[in-house]
Design a protein around this motif. Structure first.
Motif, PDB file in Angstrom:
ATOM      1  N   VAL A  55       0.867  -1.204   0.113  1.00 45.13           N
ATOM      2  CA  VAL A  55       0.228  -0.074  -0.080  1.00 45.13           C
ATOM      3  C   VAL A  55       0.840   1.094  -0.052  1.00 45.13           C
ATOM      4  CG1 VAL A  55      -1.895   1.168   1.238  1.00 45.13           C
ATOM      5  CG2 VAL A  55      -1.817  -1.421   1.129  1.00 45.13           C
ATOM      6  N   ARG A  56       1.946   1.234   0.790  1.00 43.03           N
ATOM      7  CA  ARG A  56       2.729   2.471   0.656  1.00 43.03           C
ATOM      8  C   ARG A  56       3.353   2.751  -0.680  1.00 43.03           C
ATOM      9  NH1 ARG A  56       4.221   0.072   5.963  1.00 43.03           N
ATOM     10  NH2 ARG A  56       3.782   1.535   7.672  1.00 43.03           N
ATOM     11  N   LEU A  57       3.982   1.565  -1.563  1.00 44.74           N
ATOM     12  CA  LEU A  57       4.189   1.846  -2.877  1.00 44.74           C
ATOM     13  C   LEU A  57       3.141   2.172  -3.505  1.00 44.74           C
ATOM     14  CD1 LEU A  57       6.600  -1.358  -3.557  1.00 44.74           C
ATOM     15  CD2 LEU A  57       7.182   0.924  -2.745  1.00 44.74           C
ATOM     16  N   ALA A  58       2.105   1.822  -3.454  1.00 43.51           N
ATOM     17  CA  ALA A  58       0.878   2.515  -4.273  1.00 43.51           C
ATOM     18  C   ALA A  58       0.762   3.841  -3.792  1.00 43.51           C
ATOM     19  CB  ALA A  58      -0.513   1.593  -3.987  1.00 43.51           C
ATOM     20  N   ALA A  59       0.803   4.332  -2.767  1.00 39.36           N
ATOM     21  CA  ALA A  59       0.925   5.745  -2.261  1.00 39.36           C
ATOM     22  C   ALA A  59       2.026   6.879  -3.241  1.00 39.36           C
ATOM     23  CB  ALA A  59       1.036   5.892  -0.745  1.00 39.36           C
ATOM     24  N   TRP A  60       2.976   5.930  -3.296  1.00 37.66           N
ATOM     25  CA  TRP A  60       4.188   6.636  -3.997  1.00 37.66           C
ATOM     26  C   TRP A  60       3.616   6.588  -5.616  1.00 37.66           C
ATOM     27  CZ3 TRP A  60       8.755   8.983  -3.084  1.00 37.66           C
ATOM     28  CH2 TRP A  60       9.373   8.922  -1.906  1.00 37.66           C
ATOM     29  N   PHE A  61       2.877   6.105  -6.047  1.00 41.52           N
ATOM     30  CA  PHE A  61       2.673   5.962  -7.609  1.00 41.52           C
ATOM     31  C   PHE A  61       1.220   6.533  -7.674  1.00 41.52           C
ATOM     32  CE2 PHE A  61       5.987   2.779  -7.768  1.00 41.52           C
ATOM     33  CZ  PHE A  61       6.593   3.183  -9.039  1.00 41.52           C
ATOM     34  N   HIS A  62       0.340   6.731  -6.537  1.00 41.59           N
ATOM     35  CA  HIS A  62      -1.040   6.956  -7.023  1.00 41.59           C
ATOM     36  C   HIS A  62      -1.263   8.293  -7.646  1.00 41.59           C
ATOM     37  CE1 HIS A  62      -1.291   9.637  -3.293  1.00 41.59           C
ATOM     38  NE2 HIS A  62      -2.426  10.100  -3.678  1.00 41.59           N
ATOM     39  N   ASP A  63      -0.332   9.427  -7.486  1.00 43.12           N
ATOM     40  CA  ASP A  63      -0.385  10.679  -8.254  1.00 43.12           C
ATOM     41  C   ASP A  63       1.068  11.043  -8.800  1.00 43.12           C
ATOM     42  OD1 ASP A  63      -3.052  11.464  -7.883  1.00 43.12           O
ATOM     43  OD2 ASP A  63      -2.801  12.165  -5.869  1.00 43.12           O
ATOM     44  N   VAL A  72      -3.587   1.814  -7.212  1.00 41.93           N
ATOM     45  CA  VAL A  72      -3.651   3.167  -8.065  1.00 41.93           C
ATOM     46  C   VAL A  72      -4.974   3.490  -8.814  1.00 41.93           C
ATOM     47  CG1 VAL A  72      -2.477   4.603  -9.554  1.00 41.93           C
ATOM     48  CG2 VAL A  72      -1.218   3.202  -7.981  1.00 41.93           C
ATOM     49  N   ARG A  73      -5.195   2.700  -9.496  1.00 41.04           N
ATOM     50  CA  ARG A  73      -6.363   2.767 -10.314  1.00 41.04           C
ATOM     51  C   ARG A  73      -7.867   2.849  -9.327  1.00 41.04           C
ATOM     52  NH1 ARG A  73      -3.501  -1.356 -13.826  1.00 41.04           N
ATOM     53  NH2 ARG A  73      -3.291  -0.194 -15.642  1.00 41.04           N
TER      54      ARG A  73
END
Length: 212
Positions: free
Chosen positions: A69-77, A116-117
């Protein structure tokens, strides 16, 4: 801030890819930090990334895999152009390209891209604990104290400075109504208990100001 974020990126990446090794995390952090510092960003900045990661530290016990989830936060925007509507999709595709190069396996990469999506609508399925955790962290700004919420709303308006006032008011009001129409803004136990009521109050106030 930058050094702390680099360390947080490295910790999450190394936790997800495990003992198998891989390339140096630093260049990937540098690329992402450069993206988050682009000049067109007024709200979706390094400050927002830091806030989301901070909220994830609080919500981590709810997630199935907090480091994914933390990696997704880095990529989400990570890809963000206010005038474009496909930012989340392009951010997910960036994750799908970058994470395998960084040594992350296909299952974790796919989960990051899925998360992310999911931030398009912030409406995870019941029981999607990773999705609930990321969406709650991303929306936590809605439950900020009134002054901080007002600063957030002003920064969003600044990002969309190219949109005429009337069109912005109509569009922003539609977004706020969609949020209020959700059965729950927050799905984690902490978010529901600590953030729901204040967030709905903040949104209602902004909506009233927009439509006055």
């Amino acid at each position: 801030m930058t050094v702390d974020l680099q360390q947080r990126w490295a910790a999450a990446l190394l936790a997800v890819r495990g003992a198998g090794g891989g390339p140096d995390p630093a260049p990937y952090a540098a690329n992402l930090l450069e993206r988050w510092a682009e000049p067109q960003r007024k709200y979706h900045t390094l400050g927002h990334l830091t806030a989301v990661l901070d909220h994830l530290d609080v919500l981590a016990p709810h997630a199935e895999d907090a480091d994914v989830v933390r990696l997704a936060a880095w990529f989400h925007d990570a890809v963000y152009l206010p005038e474009r509507s496909e930012n989340e999709e392009r951010s997910a595709r960036l994750a799908e390209r970058a994470l395998p190069e960084a040594g992350v396996g296909p299952e974790a990469t796919a989960e990051v891209a899925r998360l992310v999506r999911l931030t398009v609508g912030h409406d995870p399925a019941e029981g999607d604990r990773n999705g609930e955790t990321l969406c709650d962290a991303d929306l936590a700004i809605l439950a900020a104290e009134p002054d901080a919420y007002a600063a957030y709303a002003a920064a969003v308006r600044e990002e969309y400075a190219f949109v005429p006032d009337e069109a912005f008011r109509d569009g922003r009001a539609a977004v706020l109504r969609q949020l209020l129409d959700l059965p729950r803004l927050f799905r984690t136990p902490h978010g529901a208990a600590e953030w729901e009521e204040r967030a709905r109050r903040n949104i209602a106030v902004e909506l009233e100001l927009l439509t006055a």
